[in-house]
Enzyme design. Structure first.
Site, short mmCIF file in Angstrom:
data_model
loop_
_atom_site.label_atom_id
_atom_site.label_comp_id
_atom_site.label_asym_id
_atom_site.label_seq_id
_atom_site.Cartn_x
_atom_site.Cartn_y
_atom_site.Cartn_z
N LYS A 71 -9.29 -0.46 -6.27
CA LYS A 71 -9.36 0.11 -4.88
C LYS A 71 -10.87 0.69 -4.63
CE LYS A 71 -7.96 1.59 -1.01
NZ LYS A 71 -7.04 2.66 -0.63
N HIS B 1 -10.68 1.05 1.49
CA HIS B 1 -10.58 2.05 2.58
C HIS B 1 -11.55 1.84 3.27
CE1 HIS B 1 -9.17 5.99 4.60
NE2 HIS B 1 -10.43 5.84 4.85
N HIS C 15 0.94 -1.24 -0.12
CA HIS C 15 -0.10 0.04 -0.01
C HIS C 15 0.97 1.16 0.02
CE1 HIS C 15 -3.79 1.87 1.42
NE2 HIS C 15 -3.14 2.96 1.09
N HIS D 71 -4.69 -0.67 5.87
CA HIS D 71 -4.68 0.17 7.05
C HIS D 71 -5.57 0.27 8.04
CE1 HIS D 71 -7.45 2.88 5.14
NE2 HIS D 71 -6.52 3.43 4.20
N HIS E 200 1.50 5.44 -1.64
CA HIS E 200 1.04 6.63 -2.57
C HIS E 200 2.33 7.14 -3.11
CE1 HIS E 200 -3.26 6.46 -1.09
NE2 HIS E 200 -2.47 6.12 -0.04
N ASP F 263 1.06 2.76 3.62
CA ASP F 263 0.15 3.72 3.26
C ASP F 263 1.30 5.18 3.27
OD1 ASP F 263 -1.93 5.22 2.82
OD2 ASP F 263 -2.78 5.28 4.66
#
Ligand code: OTD
Ligand code: ZN
Ligand code: ZN
Length: 382
Positions: free
Chosen positions: A127, A164, A26, A202, A28, A275
């Site tokens: 996602k 999420h 995970h 997460h 970004h 994350d």
């Protein structure tokens, strides 16, 4: 794993710990200058990373994911070509980093797009962002009932759904949004799609850890380093601490302890996903600061500290390098990564920089505050 690494109590300075090279399930990585600034930090530790699609505009097609993957690989090449980027980003492994791409689910997405993306080897997962739940999630899903055909297709072709997991109902207290999501959304979703592979991303609560542990084999969870280190008090320790603000927000101490127990338990349903979510320092330290913690620079070191504190160093490798690929149906990596125990009391102990100024191909470096800024972590990447 080094036979000298002790499972009980801190290891002696100089002890080395070698594990199979890990993956980050995970991340970004952003785009443009920020991508060029940060990608080396992930690539120097992790062989593969599940790349989140929450760009502006989001990655919603296989073609967009393929183009983004090219930009990531190009950025990695540039950060290598530029020599060691500022900070710890010099990328000994960068050359063999594989970004695993994801598509951002919207209510208008054509299921055939996912099927094509998977068949072409571009998409590894899709996602689910409940609309409004986190950064760049406004194009997300308002009602799960609206994406039934998409979920049926994913279930049929074995494309994992990454969630999420927070409700967006403003009437629900922000600290309860994950637990309420389990009851209102996740349980019905898993009942409707028993064959769907789901990663509850997460997780931040004892409720989520217990739910995942008890659920069937198609449900797993990622756990971030920051949710293993900080609780909600950390956000207000001595003043407002924007660098500890992320979504889902850190919870009470008992939840942090439950996450530590889950991560270090040896249960294959829990695996590594940082994350890491970089925002420029200016954007964090502002009247309306962005959510996200930049933990990529010292990610494996951060997890190693937790596993040592929990007397579970011998389980770090499985959490970081084995359970993730097993869930995704991918082979584990063949390379290795070595950490060395430092004497945290010694004058020579290396601390995490209080701030990073990262080269990004423009004349203005990207300023980021790394997670653990100013701290001395016990294990350092060799
Ligand atoms: N959480 N920030 C971001 C994403 C994550 O929910 C997440 O996955 C981001 O900035 O993209 C954050 O706090
Ligand atoms: Zn999220
Ligand atoms: Zn994220």
């Amino acid at each position: 794993m080094s036979p000298t690494a002790s499972a009980s109590g801190p290891a002696a300075p100089g002890t080395r710990l070698t594990i199979r090279r890990p993956d980050d399930w995970h991340v970004h990585l952003r785009d443009g200058a920020m991508l060029r600034a940060v990608v080396g930090h992930t690539a120097r530790q992790f062989a593969r990373a599940i790349v989140m699609p929450n760009l502006r505009p989001p990655i919603t097609t296989a073609a967009a994911a393929a183009a983004y993957r090219q930009r990531i690989l190009a950025a990695l090449g540039e950060s290598d070509a530029a020599g060691a980027p500022a900070g710890p980003a010099s990328a000994p492994f960068g050359a063999d980093f594989t970004p695993l791409m994801t598509a951002y689910l919207t209510e208008s997405l054509d299921p055939a797009e996912l099927e094509r993306g998977q068949a072409e080897g571009i998409l590894t997962a899709a996602k689910l962002y409940p609309a409004g739940a986190t950064t760049n999630s406004d194009a997300g899903v308002r009602d799960l009932a609206h994406i039934g055909p998409v979920l049926e297709t994913m279930e049929r072709i074995g494309l994992p759904l990454l969630i999420h997991g927070e409700v967006t109902d403003p009437a629900v207290d922000i600290f309860d949004r994950e637990a309420v999501f389990i009851e209102r959304q996740l349980i019905p979703l898993l009942e409707r799609h028993p064959g769907l592979k789901v990663v509850f991303e997460h997780i931040t609560t004892a409720d989520a850890a217990a739910f995942v542990a008890e659920a069937g084999p198609n449900l797993a969870a990622t756990i971030t380093p920051h949710h293993l280190h900080i609780n909600r008090n950390s956000l207000f320790a001595g003043g407002l601490r924007p660098d500890f603000y992320c979504l889902p927000v850190a919870k009470r101490e008992r939840h942090r302890l439950a996450l530590r127990a889950a991560a270090t338990s040896g249960n294959p349903k829990f695996f590594l996903g940082t994350d890491t979510a970089p925002h420029a320092r200016e954007a964090k330290e502002s009247a309306c600061g962005c959510a996200g913690i930049y933990n990529a620079p010292y990610a494996i070191e951060s997890y190693a500290a937790v596993f040592e504190q929990e007397g579970a160093l011998e389980r770090l490798e499985a959490f970081a390098s084995t359970f993730g690929p097993r869930f995704y149906g991918l082979p584990p990596n063949t390379g290795s990564l070595t950490l060395e125990r430092q004497d945290t009391e010694a004058e020579t102990a290396e601390a995490v920089p209080v701030a990073l100024e990262l080269a990004n191909g423009t004349s203005t470096p990207t300023r980021l505050v790394p997670f653990h800024a100013g701290e001395v972590l016990p294990w350092r990447l060799v």
